[in-house]
Design an enzyme around this catalytic site. Structure first.
Site, mmCIF file in Angstrom:
data_model
loop_
_atom_site.group_PDB
_atom_site.id
_atom_site.type_symbol
_atom_site.label_atom_id
_atom_site.label_comp_id
_atom_site.label_asym_id
_atom_site.label_seq_id
_atom_site.Cartn_x
_atom_site.Cartn_y
_atom_site.Cartn_z
ATOM 1 N N ASP A 159 -7.711 13.234 -2.881
ATOM 2 C CA ASP A 159 -8.897 12.796 -1.785
ATOM 3 C C ASP A 159 -8.862 11.623 -1.413
ATOM 4 O O ASP A 159 -10.053 10.841 -1.221
ATOM 5 C CB ASP A 159 -10.167 12.980 -3.140
ATOM 6 N N GLU B 148 -4.646 20.043 -5.768
ATOM 7 C CA GLU B 148 -5.376 19.411 -6.715
ATOM 8 C C GLU B 148 -6.826 19.473 -5.788
ATOM 9 O O GLU B 148 -7.651 18.543 -5.820
ATOM 10 C CB GLU B 148 -5.232 18.013 -6.746
ATOM 11 N N GLU C 58 -13.996 9.028 -2.094
ATOM 12 C CA GLU C 58 -13.240 10.188 -2.524
ATOM 13 C C GLU C 58 -14.023 11.473 -2.369
ATOM 14 O O GLU C 58 -13.405 12.670 -2.108
ATOM 15 C CB GLU C 58 -12.454 9.837 -3.836
ATOM 16 N N HIS D 198 -9.700 -0.364 -10.440
ATOM 17 C CA HIS D 198 -9.635 -0.515 -8.899
ATOM 18 C C HIS D 198 -10.341 0.222 -8.060
ATOM 19 O O HIS D 198 -10.380 -0.068 -6.959
ATOM 20 C CB HIS D 198 -8.008 -0.140 -8.644
ATOM 21 N N ARG E 82 -13.252 1.253 -5.722
ATOM 22 C CA ARG E 82 -14.255 0.940 -4.669
ATOM 23 C C ARG E 82 -15.724 0.793 -5.163
ATOM 24 O O ARG E 82 -16.199 -0.123 -4.955
ATOM 25 C CB ARG E 82 -14.079 1.621 -3.308
ATOM 26 N N HIS F 185 -4.101 -3.900 -9.778
ATOM 27 C CA HIS F 185 -3.879 -3.226 -8.344
ATOM 28 C C HIS F 185 -3.731 -4.387 -7.335
ATOM 29 O O HIS F 185 -4.588 -5.613 -7.641
ATOM 30 C CB HIS F 185 -5.205 -2.396 -8.254
HETATM 31 C C1 UD1 Z 1 -6.630 4.170 -2.557
HETATM 32 C C2 UD1 Z 1 -7.605 5.311 -2.634
HETATM 33 C C3 UD1 Z 1 -8.178 5.596 -3.846
HETATM 34 C C4 UD1 Z 1 -6.956 5.706 -4.791
HETATM 35 C C5 UD1 Z 1 -5.978 4.334 -4.836
HETATM 36 C C6 UD1 Z 1 -4.964 4.508 -5.749
HETATM 37 C C7 UD1 Z 1 -8.674 5.732 -0.425
HETATM 38 C C8 UD1 Z 1 -10.125 5.460 0.160
HETATM 39 N N1 UD1 Z 1 -8.488 5.134 -1.652
HETATM 40 O O1 UD1 Z 1 -7.530 2.989 -2.850
HETATM 41 O O2 UD1 Z 1 -8.683 6.920 -3.717
HETATM 42 O O3 UD1 Z 1 -7.508 5.815 -6.243
HETATM 43 O O4 UD1 Z 1 -5.662 4.199 -3.473
HETATM 44 O O5 UD1 Z 1 -4.617 3.434 -6.053
HETATM 45 O O6 UD1 Z 1 -7.825 6.537 0.077
HETATM 46 N N2 UD1 Z 1 -2.278 -2.896 -1.411
HETATM 47 C C9 UD1 Z 1 -1.010 -3.759 -1.458
HETATM 48 N N3 UD1 Z 1 0.090 -2.921 -1.673
HETATM 49 C C10 UD1 Z 1 0.029 -1.835 -1.865
HETATM 50 C C11 UD1 Z 1 -1.138 -0.967 -2.189
HETATM 51 C C12 UD1 Z 1 -2.034 -1.658 -1.725
HETATM 52 O O7 UD1 Z 1 -0.928 -4.949 -1.099
HETATM 53 O O8 UD1 Z 1 1.319 -1.030 -2.264
HETATM 54 C C13 UD1 Z 1 -3.529 -3.753 -1.164
HETATM 55 C C14 UD1 Z 1 -3.580 -3.808 0.405
HETATM 56 O O9 UD1 Z 1 -4.170 -5.025 0.621
HETATM 57 C C15 UD1 Z 1 -4.729 -2.862 0.828
HETATM 58 C C16 UD1 Z 1 -5.629 -2.903 -0.466
HETATM 59 O O10 UD1 Z 1 -4.464 -2.877 -1.467
HETATM 60 O O11 UD1 Z 1 -5.349 -3.201 1.969
HETATM 61 C C17 UD1 Z 1 -6.159 -1.409 -0.534
HETATM 62 O O12 UD1 Z 1 -5.503 -0.227 -0.314
HETATM 63 P P1 UD1 Z 1 -6.202 0.963 0.067
HETATM 64 O O13 UD1 Z 1 -5.443 2.029 0.077
HETATM 65 O O14 UD1 Z 1 -6.830 0.696 1.288
HETATM 66 O O15 UD1 Z 1 -7.231 1.103 -1.209
HETATM 67 P P2 UD1 Z 1 -7.065 1.404 -2.585
HETATM 68 O O16 UD1 Z 1 -8.422 0.837 -3.264
HETATM 69 O O17 UD1 Z 1 -5.931 1.298 -3.024
HETATM 70 N N1 UDP Z 2 0.350 3.958 -12.456
HETATM 71 C C1 UDP Z 2 1.591 3.391 -12.215
HETATM 72 N N2 UDP Z 2 1.604 2.046 -12.422
HETATM 73 C C2 UDP Z 2 0.366 1.383 -12.652
HETATM 74 C C3 UDP Z 2 -0.852 1.696 -12.564
HETATM 75 C C4 UDP Z 2 -0.905 3.102 -12.639
HETATM 76 O O1 UDP Z 2 2.376 3.891 -12.177
HETATM 77 O O2 UDP Z 2 0.544 0.075 -12.768
HETATM 78 C C5 UDP Z 2 0.016 5.570 -12.172
HETATM 79 C C6 UDP Z 2 -1.032 6.082 -13.350
HETATM 80 O O3 UDP Z 2 0.248 6.419 -14.455
HETATM 81 C C7 UDP Z 2 -1.088 7.347 -12.614
HETATM 82 C C8 UDP Z 2 -1.210 6.703 -11.272
HETATM 83 O O4 UDP Z 2 -0.503 5.711 -10.954
HETATM 84 O O5 UDP Z 2 0.071 8.378 -12.635
HETATM 85 C C9 UDP Z 2 -2.732 6.684 -10.944
HETATM 86 O O6 UDP Z 2 -2.982 5.859 -9.835
HETATM 87 P P1 UDP Z 2 -4.173 4.902 -9.746
HETATM 88 O O7 UDP Z 2 -4.716 4.670 -10.822
HETATM 89 O O8 UDP Z 2 -3.746 4.059 -8.486
HETATM 90 O O9 UDP Z 2 -5.228 6.072 -8.641
HETATM 91 P P2 UDP Z 2 -6.224 7.359 -9.056
HETATM 92 O O10 UDP Z 2 -5.647 8.122 -10.066
HETATM 93 O O11 UDP Z 2 -7.304 6.543 -9.526
HETATM 94 O O12 UDP Z 2 -6.521 7.765 -7.720
#
Ligand code: UD1
Ligand code: UDP
Length: 381
Positions: free
Chosen positions: A98, A120, A134, A209, A211, A242
């Site tokens: 999602d 999924e 999502e 983490h 939104r 995160h």
């Molecule tokens: C995204 C997904 C969410 C998922 C989450 C898992 C969407 C809308 N949201 O949200 O469904 O639960 O990922 O973690 O698709 N960043 C880094 N390094 C990284 C990753 C992220 O610096 O490796 C920082 C960046 O500033 C980035 C911000 O995190 O802009 C947000 O990342 P983004 O993918 O936009 O949203 P998530 O909250 O991670």
């Molecule tokens: N996870 C990880 N390292 C971390 C935190 C989470 O590998 O520091 C793994 C967790 O075990 C799961 C996945 O990341 O497999 C979940 O991702 P996240 O919580 O970022 O996203 P969501 O599942 O809420 O979309």
């Protein structure tokens, strides 16, 4: 006979963890040519998963920016993936879950008239605002997809409610397949985690983490965690934070400087799964962790108002804790003081899969393309 060309597209940590075992299964199938495109909506957290599973991308859109908006991600995927589809001409695009990567990749494939398989499929809250964005992403993918790989029977009912009846396979969740790779051995590779004095401590593994929790809900959740840490000195909260700037700032402000709360860098999937397996309790707003922790027999308090994963709640290992400070503290306190309440929840259950989801998905693809006479047998609990 020509191979079926399957392009798997993913971009964030959870998609990568859940698509990795599927990519490995696709690579093993002689009738399939498997290609991988990463959008890199996440950069470091995605690369960490690729390393854990030994995966290599054929295409990398490298789109992550600090402070990226949903519009930024969507626009960059449409443009970048569009060009790749023209070049690679796959027979099927696979997307997962999602995220905005998943939705915009499905839309791009639809524009290019390439069939879409949704891994999924069928998770729903039926509340557009939560989880945001999502819930809308996955509903829109459901409209676009030709193949729906639903983890559970409950997910199929959700698809049926939206008038989707064709191309559905009940496969189990690939996250359980992924755990066959990660939950092995002991010890941690993260120096930060290895250095923590955990002897004699009850570990609470925590993540937060989402939104929809930004702002007041996240502040209330963190206030609860701070209160629990104060009340129970034998507890060590370990929170791999995160990297989203809003999350970091709020976590540092409310949870920073407390001796038995460790704010650490994100862990790789192997360390994270091992950490959960050594924990007393898990507190999270994550989707994937709600599926993983029950299979490890760890009670989970879900830091959200609702969940699209009701199966483990029904099984009794997951409890919806909401986002109110006092309510969260009350539930955690009970699990930390009442052993019978704790043991009632600490039962290993596997409502999400049996570790064979990827095999079923590959078989369903072969069936769809006429290479098998029968569809795979459905996963059932
Ligand atoms: C995204 C997904 C969410 C998922 C989450 C898992 C969407 C809308 N949201 O949200 O469904 O639960 O990922 O973690 O698709 N960043 C880094 N390094 C990284 C990753 C992220 O610096 O490796 C920082 C960046 O500033 C980035 C911000 O995190 O802009 C947000 O990342 P983004 O993918 O936009 O949203 P998530 O909250 O991670
Ligand atoms: N996870 C990880 N390292 C971390 C935190 C989470 O590998 O520091 C793994 C967790 O075990 C799961 C996945 O990341 O497999 C979940 O991702 P996240 O919580 O970022 O996203 P969501 O599942 O809420 O979309």
């Amino acid at each position: 006979m020509q191979k079926i060309k399957v392009l798997s597209v993913f971009g964030t940590r959870p998609e990568a963890i859940k698509m990795a075992p599927l990519v490995l299964e696709l690579q093993k199938c002689p009738e399939i040519e498997s290609l991988v495109c990463v959008t890199a909506q996440h950069r470091e957290m995605l690369d960490s998963v690729m390393d854990c599973f030994g995966l290599r991308a054929d295409f990398d859109l490298n789109l992550m920016r600090q402070g990226q908006t949903l519009t930024d991600i969507t626009a960059r995927v449409l443009e970048g993936l569009g060009a790749i589809l023209t070049q690679a001409r796959p027979d099927l695009v696979l997307v997962h879950g999602d995220t905005t990567t998943a939705f915009s990749s499905a839309l791009t494939a639809f524009y290019a008239k390439v069939p879409v398989g949704h891994v999924e499929a069928g998770l729903r809250t039926f509340d557009k605002a939560s989880p945001y964005p999502e819930e809308m992403n996955r509903q829109l993918i459901g409209r676009i997809a030709d193949l729906h790989f639903a983890p559970t029977g409950n997910n199929v009912k959700n698809l049926n409610r939206e008038g989707i009846f064709d191309g559905i396979y009940i496969t189990g969740n690939t996250v359980i397949d992924a755990m066959k790779y990660t939950v092995t051995g002991s010890g941690f590779t993260s120096p930060e985690l290895s250095a923590l004095p955990l002897e004699g401590k009850r570990v609470i593994a925590m993540t937060c983490h989402r939104r929809e929790n930004y702002g007041a809900p996240m502040e209330q959740i963190f206030a609860a965690v701070r209160q629990i840490a104060g009340e129970f000195p034998d507890v060590q909260v370990i929170y791999p934070v995160h990297p989203a700037p809003v999350v970091r700032k709020t976590a540092n402000r409310i949870l920073g400087g407390v001796a038995n709360i460790s704010l650490i860098e994100p862990l790789d999937a192997i360390d994270m799964h091992r950490l959960m397996s050594k924990s007393y309790l898990v507190m999270t707003d994550s989707g994937g962790i709600q599926e993983e922790a029950p299979s490890l027999g760890k009670p989970v308090l879900v830091l959200r108002q609702e969940t699209e994963r009701p199966e483990a709640v029904a099984a009794g290992t997951v409890m919806l804790a909401g986002v109110e400070t006092e309510h969260i503290v009350g539930l955690a306190r009970r699990l930390l003081t009442d052993q019978s309440a704790y043991h009632e929840m600490a039962q290993a259950v596997n409502p999400y899969g049996d570790g064979m989801a990827c095999r079923r998905i590959v078989d369903a693809i072969l069936y769809h393309f006429g290479r098998r006479a029968f569809p795979p047998e459905a996963f059932s609990v």
